[in-house]
Motif scaffolding. Structure first.
Motif, PDB file in Angstrom:
ATOM      1  N   MET A   1      -9.763   2.722   3.040  1.00 47.46           N
ATOM      2  CA  MET A   1      -8.913   1.816   3.801  1.00 47.46           C
ATOM      3  C   MET A   1      -7.849   2.651   4.509  1.00 47.46           C
ATOM      4  O   MET A   1      -7.233   3.525   3.916  1.00 47.46           O
ATOM      5  CB  MET A   1      -8.261   0.797   2.854  1.00 47.46           C
ATOM      6  N   GLU A   2      -7.646   2.359   5.763  1.00 51.35           N
ATOM      7  CA  GLU A   2      -6.639   3.057   6.571  1.00 51.35           C
ATOM      8  C   GLU A   2      -5.234   2.703   6.084  1.00 51.35           C
ATOM      9  O   GLU A   2      -4.937   1.531   5.845  1.00 51.35           O
ATOM     10  CB  GLU A   2      -6.794   2.654   8.036  1.00 51.35           C
ATOM     11  N   VAL A   3      -4.363   3.708   5.919  1.00 47.66           N
ATOM     12  CA  VAL A   3      -2.992   3.490   5.468  1.00 47.66           C
ATOM     13  C   VAL A   3      -2.037   3.813   6.618  1.00 47.66           C
ATOM     14  O   VAL A   3      -2.058   4.913   7.167  1.00 47.66           O
ATOM     15  CB  VAL A   3      -2.648   4.370   4.247  1.00 47.66           C
ATOM     16  N   LEU A   4      -1.203   2.829   6.972  1.00 45.65           N
ATOM     17  CA  LEU A   4      -0.176   3.016   7.988  1.00 45.65           C
ATOM     18  C   LEU A   4       1.175   3.049   7.287  1.00 45.65           C
ATOM     19  O   LEU A   4       1.507   2.121   6.554  1.00 45.65           O
ATOM     20  CB  LEU A   4      -0.211   1.871   9.002  1.00 45.65           C
ATOM     21  N   LYS A   5       1.934   4.111   7.495  1.00 48.39           N
ATOM     22  CA  LYS A   5       3.243   4.237   6.863  1.00 48.39           C
ATOM     23  C   LYS A   5       4.320   3.847   7.865  1.00 48.39           C
ATOM     24  O   LYS A   5       4.329   4.341   8.991  1.00 48.39           O
ATOM     25  CB  LYS A   5       3.454   5.654   6.354  1.00 48.39           C
ATOM     26  N   VAL A   6       5.203   2.960   7.430  1.00 46.72           N
ATOM     27  CA  VAL A   6       6.239   2.426   8.312  1.00 46.72           C
ATOM     28  C   VAL A   6       7.606   2.821   7.773  1.00 46.72           C
ATOM     29  O   VAL A   6       7.853   2.724   6.571  1.00 46.72           O
ATOM     30  CB  VAL A   6       6.120   0.885   8.401  1.00 46.72           C
ATOM     31  N   SER A   7       8.494   3.243   8.670  1.00 47.21           N
ATOM     32  CA  SER A   7       9.874   3.547   8.281  1.00 47.21           C
ATOM     33  C   SER A   7      10.799   2.554   8.965  1.00 47.21           C
ATOM     34  O   SER A   7      10.376   1.771   9.819  1.00 47.21           O
ATOM     35  CB  SER A   7      10.244   4.973   8.684  1.00 47.21           C
ATOM     36  N   SER A   8      12.070   2.619   8.618  1.00 47.76           N
ATOM     37  CA  SER A   8      13.037   1.696   9.224  1.00 47.76           C
ATOM     38  C   SER A   8      13.219   1.980  10.715  1.00 47.76           C
ATOM     39  O   SER A   8      13.646   1.114  11.467  1.00 47.76           O
ATOM     40  CB  SER A   8      14.382   1.772   8.504  1.00 47.76           C
ATOM     41  N   GLY A   9      12.846   3.171  11.156  1.00 50.94           N
ATOM     42  CA  GLY A   9      12.963   3.518  12.567  1.00 50.94           C
ATOM     43  C   GLY A   9      11.689   3.298  13.368  1.00 50.94           C
ATOM     44  O   GLY A   9      11.655   3.573  14.564  1.00 50.94           O
TER      45      GLY A   9
ATOM     46  N   ILE B   1      -7.686  -3.044  12.411  1.00 50.55           N
ATOM     47  CA  ILE B   1      -8.283  -4.329  12.026  1.00 50.55           C
ATOM     48  C   ILE B   1      -9.550  -4.588  12.830  1.00 50.55           C
ATOM     49  O   ILE B   1     -10.549  -5.064  12.294  1.00 50.55           O
ATOM     50  CB  ILE B   1      -7.265  -5.481  12.211  1.00 50.55           C
ATOM     51  N   ARG B   2      -9.528  -4.274  14.114  1.00 49.64           N
ATOM     52  CA  ARG B   2     -10.720  -4.485  14.947  1.00 49.64           C
ATOM     53  C   ARG B   2     -11.890  -3.619  14.483  1.00 49.64           C
ATOM     54  O   ARG B   2     -13.044  -4.009  14.589  1.00 49.64           O
ATOM     55  CB  ARG B   2     -10.400  -4.197  16.410  1.00 49.64           C
ATOM     56  N   GLU B   3     -11.587  -2.424  13.959  1.00 53.81           N
ATOM     57  CA  GLU B   3     -12.636  -1.513  13.497  1.00 53.81           C
ATOM     58  C   GLU B   3     -13.151  -1.858  12.110  1.00 53.81           C
ATOM     59  O   GLU B   3     -14.355  -1.851  11.877  1.00 53.81           O
ATOM     60  CB  GLU B   3     -12.113  -0.075  13.475  1.00 53.81           C
ATOM     61  N   SER B   4     -12.245  -2.141  11.165  1.00 56.09           N
ATOM     62  CA  SER B   4     -12.691  -2.256   9.770  1.00 56.09           C
ATOM     63  C   SER B   4     -12.268  -3.536   9.058  1.00 56.09           C
ATOM     64  O   SER B   4     -12.533  -3.678   7.876  1.00 56.09           O
ATOM     65  CB  SER B   4     -12.181  -1.063   8.964  1.00 56.09           C
ATOM     66  N   ASP B   5     -11.616  -4.458   9.741  1.00 55.76           N
ATOM     67  CA  ASP B   5     -11.209  -5.757   9.179  1.00 55.76           C
ATOM     68  C   ASP B   5     -10.173  -5.680   8.064  1.00 55.76           C
ATOM     69  O   ASP B   5      -9.852  -6.699   7.468  1.00 55.76           O
ATOM     70  CB  ASP B   5     -12.409  -6.574   8.686  1.00 55.76           C
TER      71      ASP B   5
ATOM     72  N   GLY C   1     -10.773 -13.622  17.489  1.00 55.43           N
ATOM     73  CA  GLY C   1     -11.315 -14.372  16.359  1.00 55.43           C
ATOM     74  C   GLY C   1     -10.850 -13.898  14.996  1.00 55.43           C
ATOM     75  O   GLY C   1     -11.375 -14.332  13.978  1.00 55.43           O
ATOM     76  N   HIS C   2      -9.854 -13.026  14.961  1.00 52.47           N
ATOM     77  CA  HIS C   2      -9.338 -12.537  13.680  1.00 52.47           C
ATOM     78  C   HIS C   2      -8.106 -13.359  13.274  1.00 52.47           C
ATOM     79  O   HIS C   2      -7.215 -13.585  14.086  1.00 52.47           O
ATOM     80  CB  HIS C   2      -8.913 -11.067  13.782  1.00 52.47           C
ATOM     81  N   ASP C   3      -8.078 -13.780  12.028  1.00 47.28           N
ATOM     82  CA  ASP C   3      -6.894 -14.430  11.467  1.00 47.28           C
ATOM     83  C   ASP C   3      -6.408 -13.525  10.344  1.00 47.28           C
ATOM     84  O   ASP C   3      -7.126 -13.309   9.361  1.00 47.28           O
ATOM     85  CB  ASP C   3      -7.242 -15.821  10.930  1.00 47.28           C
ATOM     86  N   LEU C   4      -5.222 -12.965  10.490  1.00 48.90           N
ATOM     87  CA  LEU C   4      -4.728 -11.986   9.521  1.00 48.90           C
ATOM     88  C   LEU C   4      -4.071 -12.648   8.323  1.00 48.90           C
ATOM     89  O   LEU C   4      -3.328 -13.619   8.470  1.00 48.90           O
ATOM     90  CB  LEU C   4      -3.723 -11.038  10.183  1.00 48.90           C
ATOM     91  N   VAL C   5      -4.357 -12.110   7.150  1.00 50.30           N
ATOM     92  CA  VAL C   5      -3.673 -12.489   5.921  1.00 50.30           C
ATOM     93  C   VAL C   5      -3.081 -11.222   5.325  1.00 50.30           C
ATOM     94  O   VAL C   5      -3.595 -10.122   5.516  1.00 50.30           O
ATOM     95  CB  VAL C   5      -4.605 -13.189   4.905  1.00 50.30           C
TER      96      VAL C   5
END
Length: 86
Positions: free
Chosen positions: A1-9, A23-27, A57-61
Motif C-alpha cells: 500500500m502506498e504511504v503518503l506522509k503529511v506535515s503541517s506545512g 487511488i486511481r491506480e490501486s483503490d 466513480g470512486h467514493d472514498l472512505v
C-alpha cells in the motif's frame, strides 16, 4: 500500500492530487500524520481528493488508526488514515 506522509506545512491540494493518483491506480492508500497541524492538512487533502475522484466513480472512505513512526531515532505515535475506494 502506498504511504503518503503529511506535515503541517504540506499543501492540501498537492497531497490531494497525489492521493487521487494513488487511488486511481490501486483503490487504496495510507496517509500518515504526526501532530494536530499535520492531521488537519491530511483531512483537508482527503476531502479535496474525494472531489477529484468522484467523477470516476470512486467514493472514498477513511479508516483512522494509530501507528508508531521512528523519527531521528525516537519512536513517535502518529495517525494513519487508510483511504479506500468503494
Amino acid at each position: 500500500m502506498e504511504v503518503l506522509k503529511v506535515s503541517s506545512g504540506s499543501n492540501p491540494n498537492s497531497v490531494a492530487g497525489a492521493l487521487a493518483g494513488v487511488i486511481r491506480e490501486s483503490d487504496q492508500a495510507e496517509v500518515q500524520a504526526i501532530g494536530a497541524g499535520a492531521l488537519n492538512q491530511a483531512i483537508k487533502a482527503i476531502a479535496i481528493a474525494r472531489g477529484y475522484v468522484a467523477p470516476g466513480g470512486h467514493d472514498l472512505v477513511c479508516i483512522p488508526a494509530f501507528t508508531e513512526v521512528e523519527i531521528n531515532g525516537s519512536d513517535r505515535t502518529g495517525i494513519k488514515l487508510i483511504v479506500k475506494s468503494r
